[in-house]
Design an enzyme around this catalytic site. Structure first.
Site, PDB file in Angstrom:
ATOM      1  N   HIS A  27       0.971   4.118  -2.953  1.00 34.27           N
ATOM      2  CA  HIS A  27       1.102   5.657  -2.638  1.00 34.27           C
ATOM      3  C   HIS A  27       2.193   6.454  -3.158  1.00 34.27           C
ATOM      4  O   HIS A  27       1.836   7.563  -3.582  1.00 34.27           O
ATOM      5  CB  HIS A  27       0.805   5.925  -0.882  1.00 34.27           C
ATOM      6  CG  HIS A  27      -0.402   5.824  -0.813  1.00 34.27           C
ATOM      7  ND1 HIS A  27      -1.290   7.302  -0.563  1.00 34.27           N
ATOM      8  CD2 HIS A  27      -1.282   5.141   0.073  1.00 34.27           C
ATOM      9  CE1 HIS A  27      -2.449   6.835   0.132  1.00 34.27           C
ATOM     10  NE2 HIS A  27      -2.278   5.587   0.375  1.00 34.27           N
TER      11      HIS A  27
ATOM     12  N   GLN B   7       3.880   1.492  -1.121  1.00 38.66           N
ATOM     13  CA  GLN B   7       4.442   1.682  -2.401  1.00 38.66           C
ATOM     14  C   GLN B   7       3.622   2.239  -3.484  1.00 38.66           C
ATOM     15  O   GLN B   7       3.829   2.972  -4.577  1.00 38.66           O
ATOM     16  CB  GLN B   7       5.138   0.029  -2.733  1.00 38.66           C
ATOM     17  CG  GLN B   7       6.292  -0.171  -2.250  1.00 38.66           C
ATOM     18  CD  GLN B   7       7.523   0.623  -2.588  1.00 38.66           C
ATOM     19  OE1 GLN B   7       8.121   1.474  -1.750  1.00 38.66           O
ATOM     20  NE2 GLN B   7       8.008   0.793  -3.794  1.00 38.66           N
TER      21      GLN B   7
ATOM     22  N   HIS C 153       0.637  -1.147  -0.043  1.00 37.96           N
ATOM     23  CA  HIS C 153      -0.015   0.023   0.017  1.00 37.96           C
ATOM     24  C   HIS C 153       0.672   1.459  -0.115  1.00 37.96           C
ATOM     25  O   HIS C 153       0.532   2.280  -0.622  1.00 37.96           O
ATOM     26  CB  HIS C 153      -1.004  -0.047   1.263  1.00 37.96           C
ATOM     27  CG  HIS C 153      -1.792   1.225   1.451  1.00 37.96           C
ATOM     28  ND1 HIS C 153      -2.890   1.255   0.418  1.00 37.96           N
ATOM     29  CD2 HIS C 153      -1.916   2.120   2.202  1.00 37.96           C
ATOM     30  CE1 HIS C 153      -3.650   2.379   0.669  1.00 37.96           C
ATOM     31  NE2 HIS C 153      -3.018   3.160   1.933  1.00 37.96           N
TER      32      HIS C 153
END
Length: 105
Positions: free
Chosen positions: A79, A77, A75
């Site tokens: 973002h 990464q 998650h």
């Protein structure tokens, strides 16, 4: 290394970067290019902090530390990558708005 803390840093810094980039775009749409430039510069600073957190993870793995790939890190990464793309695209959109404003004068 505390991977959860690093992942949360990635999420936080990336989220800030993305948010500031979109704020910059809104200012460009309003014709406030000085504020758009300031916000975009701040966005890039936040993105650099996120990138540095990612680099810490890469360096830890390169030095032989085992990095557990959980959903939180995936998650984080996600973002980072979306904020990087948003900044690049918004930077170009601001150029278009600036050019359009120059033509309308």
């Amino acid at each position: 290394m505390d991977y959860e803390t690093t992942a949360m840093e990635l999420i936080s810094y990336s989220g800030n970067a993305r948010s500031m980039a979109f704020q910059a775009l809104e200012k460009a749409k309003e014709g406030d290019f000085a504020e758009a430039d300031r916000l975009l510069a701040e966005s890039k600073k936040e993105n650099t902090k996120a990138h540095n957190a990612q680099t810490d993870l890469l360096a830890a793995e390169a030095s032989g530390q085992k990095i557990e790939m959980g959903i939180l890190l995936v998650h984080a990464q996600d973002h980072l990558m979306t904020s990087m793309l948003a900044i690049e695209l918004i930077q170009e959109l601001i150029v278009l708005h600036r050019d359009k404003a120059g033509r309308e004068k």
